[in-house]
Design a protein around this motif. Structure first.
Motif, PDB file in Angstrom:
ATOM      1  N   ASP A   1       6.095 -15.659  -6.905  1.00 53.14           N
ATOM      2  CA  ASP A   1       6.248 -16.237  -8.232  1.00 53.14           C
ATOM      3  C   ASP A   1       7.191 -17.436  -8.110  1.00 53.14           C
ATOM      4  N   ASN A   2       7.552 -18.016  -9.239  1.00 51.09           N
ATOM      5  CA  ASN A   2       8.410 -19.206  -9.220  1.00 51.09           C
ATOM      6  C   ASN A   2       9.807 -18.919  -8.681  1.00 51.09           C
ATOM      7  N   LYS A   3      10.218 -17.666  -8.727  1.00 54.25           N
ATOM      8  CA  LYS A   3      11.569 -17.302  -8.293  1.00 54.25           C
ATOM      9  C   LYS A   3      11.651 -16.944  -6.817  1.00 54.25           C
ATOM     10  N   GLY A   4      10.554 -16.476  -6.237  1.00 57.70           N
ATOM     11  CA  GLY A   4      10.607 -16.070  -4.837  1.00 57.70           C
ATOM     12  C   GLY A   4       9.407 -15.238  -4.428  1.00 57.70           C
ATOM     13  N   MET A   5       9.663 -14.244  -3.569  1.00 59.22           N
ATOM     14  CA  MET A   5       8.596 -13.428  -3.011  1.00 59.22           C
ATOM     15  C   MET A   5       9.059 -11.976  -2.939  1.00 59.22           C
ATOM     16  N   THR A   6       8.118 -11.052  -3.189  1.00 60.31           N
ATOM     17  CA  THR A   6       8.391  -9.625  -3.060  1.00 60.31           C
ATOM     18  C   THR A   6       7.469  -9.054  -1.995  1.00 60.31           C
ATOM     19  N   THR A   7       8.037  -8.232  -1.122  1.00 57.88           N
ATOM     20  CA  THR A   7       7.289  -7.577  -0.063  1.00 57.88           C
ATOM     21  C   THR A   7       7.341  -6.076  -0.304  1.00 57.88           C
ATOM     22  N   GLU A   8       6.164  -5.447  -0.401  1.00 60.50           N
ATOM     23  CA  GLU A   8       6.085  -4.003  -0.610  1.00 60.50           C
ATOM     24  C   GLU A   8       5.360  -3.359   0.564  1.00 60.50           C
ATOM     25  N   TYR A   9       5.886  -2.237   1.041  1.00 61.79           N
ATOM     26  CA  TYR A   9       5.305  -1.511   2.167  1.00 61.79           C
ATOM     27  C   TYR A   9       4.641  -0.236   1.669  1.00 61.79           C
ATOM     28  N   TYR A  10       3.450   0.013   2.178  1.00 63.74           N
ATOM     29  CA  TYR A  10       2.696   1.210   1.827  1.00 63.74           C
ATOM     30  C   TYR A  10       2.294   1.929   3.119  1.00 63.74           C
ATOM     31  N   LYS A  11       2.527   3.228   3.172  1.00 58.36           N
ATOM     32  CA  LYS A  11       2.151   4.040   4.330  1.00 58.36           C
ATOM     33  C   LYS A  11       0.901   4.835   3.962  1.00 58.36           C
ATOM     34  N   TRP A  12      -0.054   4.937   4.898  1.00 53.42           N
ATOM     35  CA  TRP A  12      -1.295   5.662   4.662  1.00 53.42           C
ATOM     36  C   TRP A  12      -1.018   7.161   4.646  1.00 53.42           C
ATOM     37  N   ASN A  13      -1.548   7.846   3.614  1.00 51.48           N
ATOM     38  CA  ASN A  13      -1.460   9.297   3.508  1.00 51.48           C
ATOM     39  C   ASN A  13      -2.866   9.842   3.683  1.00 51.48           C
ATOM     40  N   SER A  14      -3.132  10.444   4.833  1.00 50.62           N
ATOM     41  CA  SER A  14      -4.494  10.907   5.132  1.00 50.62           C
ATOM     42  C   SER A  14      -4.922  12.066   4.237  1.00 50.62           C
TER      43      SER A  14
ATOM     44  N   LYS B   1      -4.153  12.467   1.014  1.00 49.90           N
ATOM     45  CA  LYS B   1      -4.523  11.883  -0.274  1.00 49.90           C
ATOM     46  C   LYS B   1      -5.554  10.771  -0.130  1.00 49.90           C
ATOM     47  N   GLU B   2      -5.764  10.338   1.131  1.00 47.55           N
ATOM     48  CA  GLU B   2      -6.665   9.226   1.430  1.00 47.55           C
ATOM     49  C   GLU B   2      -6.328   8.002   0.594  1.00 47.55           C
ATOM     50  N   ALA B   3      -5.037   7.667   0.612  1.00 50.99           N
ATOM     51  CA  ALA B   3      -4.555   6.526  -0.159  1.00 50.99           C
ATOM     52  C   ALA B   3      -3.261   6.009   0.461  1.00 50.99           C
ATOM     53  N   PHE B   4      -2.960   4.735   0.183  1.00 54.19           N
ATOM     54  CA  PHE B   4      -1.692   4.166   0.598  1.00 54.19           C
ATOM     55  C   PHE B   4      -0.634   4.560  -0.431  1.00 54.19           C
ATOM     56  N   ILE B   5       0.527   4.972   0.058  1.00 48.53           N
ATOM     57  CA  ILE B   5       1.628   5.397  -0.801  1.00 48.53           C
ATOM     58  C   ILE B   5       2.790   4.414  -0.618  1.00 48.53           C
ATOM     59  N   LEU B   6       3.291   3.895  -1.736  1.00 48.81           N
ATOM     60  CA  LEU B   6       4.393   2.943  -1.715  1.00 48.81           C
ATOM     61  C   LEU B   6       5.640   3.592  -1.107  1.00 48.81           C
ATOM     62  N   VAL B   7       6.316   2.845  -0.241  1.00 47.39           N
ATOM     63  CA  VAL B   7       7.600   3.261   0.324  1.00 47.39           C
ATOM     64  C   VAL B   7       8.651   2.388  -0.363  1.00 47.39           C
ATOM     65  N   PRO B   8       9.185   2.841  -1.521  1.00 49.97           N
ATOM     66  CA  PRO B   8      10.037   1.972  -2.345  1.00 49.97           C
ATOM     67  C   PRO B   8      11.297   1.466  -1.648  1.00 49.97           C
ATOM     68  N   GLU B   9      11.865   2.264  -0.752  1.00 46.59           N
ATOM     69  CA  GLU B   9      13.088   1.822  -0.091  1.00 46.59           C
ATOM     70  C   GLU B   9      12.859   0.643   0.850  1.00 46.59           C
ATOM     71  N   MET B  10      11.616   0.334   1.141  1.00 45.40           N
ATOM     72  CA  MET B  10      11.314  -0.810   2.001  1.00 45.40           C
ATOM     73  C   MET B  10      10.898  -2.048   1.212  1.00 45.40           C
ATOM     74  N   THR B  11      10.858  -1.966  -0.111  1.00 41.05           N
ATOM     75  CA  THR B  11      10.514  -3.116  -0.939  1.00 41.05           C
ATOM     76  C   THR B  11      11.647  -4.132  -0.911  1.00 41.05           C
ATOM     77  N   VAL B  12      11.279  -5.382  -0.666  1.00 43.71           N
ATOM     78  CA  VAL B  12      12.289  -6.447  -0.563  1.00 43.71           C
ATOM     79  C   VAL B  12      11.859  -7.606  -1.447  1.00 43.71           C
ATOM     80  N   THR B  13      12.804  -8.144  -2.235  1.00 41.20           N
ATOM     81  CA  THR B  13      12.558  -9.340  -3.043  1.00 41.20           C
ATOM     82  C   THR B  13      13.492 -10.433  -2.564  1.00 41.20           C
ATOM     83  N   MET B  14      12.914 -11.598  -2.290  1.00 40.64           N
ATOM     84  CA  MET B  14      13.717 -12.726  -1.832  1.00 40.64           C
ATOM     85  C   MET B  14      13.587 -13.874  -2.830  1.00 40.64           C
ATOM     86  N   ASP B  15      14.730 -14.415  -3.211  1.00 41.88           N
ATOM     87  CA  ASP B  15      14.736 -15.578  -4.098  1.00 41.88           C
ATOM     88  C   ASP B  15      14.606 -16.842  -3.269  1.00 41.88           C
ATOM     89  N   LYS B  16      14.064 -17.876  -3.922  1.00 47.65           N
ATOM     90  CA  LYS B  16      13.926 -19.180  -3.258  1.00 47.65           C
ATOM     91  C   LYS B  16      15.271 -19.822  -3.053  1.00 47.65           C
TER      92      LYS B  16
END
Length: 128
Positions: free
Chosen positions: A98-111, A113-128
């Motif tokens: 977005d105009n303020k920066g970038m957010t990186t979210e990590y998801y680990k595969w859960n076999s 549930k057959e879905a990617f699950i967000l790993v919130p502690e690895m989410t990083v937001t960087m400002d410009k």
């Protein structure tokens, strides 16, 4: 211009970290062979093969998605399952800008549930 270079550098560092996280624990690191696929000058996938003796076997695969500005929006990693002879999801990294920066979210595969699950502690937001 400096901001764009910073974002590009951050993406390269993140992708490199992601790749090394999966590969650095392997003692056969020197036996890895990389095959990248590009479309219109942009890397869309990379397959990593492992050389064992004279045999080349599939090891990891990375698929990349981009937005209209050619910024990475998704990095999907898959591991080769030799017993089932197929690629199995492993980790997905999503990038939002977005105009303020970038957010990186990590998801680990859960076999289970057959879905990617967000790993919130690895989410990083960087400002410009």
């Amino acid at each position: 211009m400096k901001t764009m270079n910073l974002v590009k550098t951050l993406l390269i560092v993140t992708v490199t970290f992601f790749a090394s996280m999966n590969l650095s624990a392997r003692s056969s690191e020197n036996n890895l062979i990389y095959n990248s696929e590009e479309v219109d000058g942009v890397k869309v996938s990379e397959t990593v093969y492992k050389m064992e003796g004279s045999t080349l076997t599939q090891y990891m695969k990375y698929n990349y998605k981009y937005n209209a500005n050619q910024q990475v929006t998704e990095n999907l990693s898959q591991k080769w399952d030799a017993s089932d002879q197929c690629w199995v999801n492993n980790l997905k990294i999503c990038y939002t800008y977005d105009n303020k920066g970038m957010t990186t979210e990590y998801y680990k595969w859960n076999s289970k549930k057959e879905a990617f699950i967000l790993v919130p502690e690895m989410t990083v937001t960087m400002d410009k």
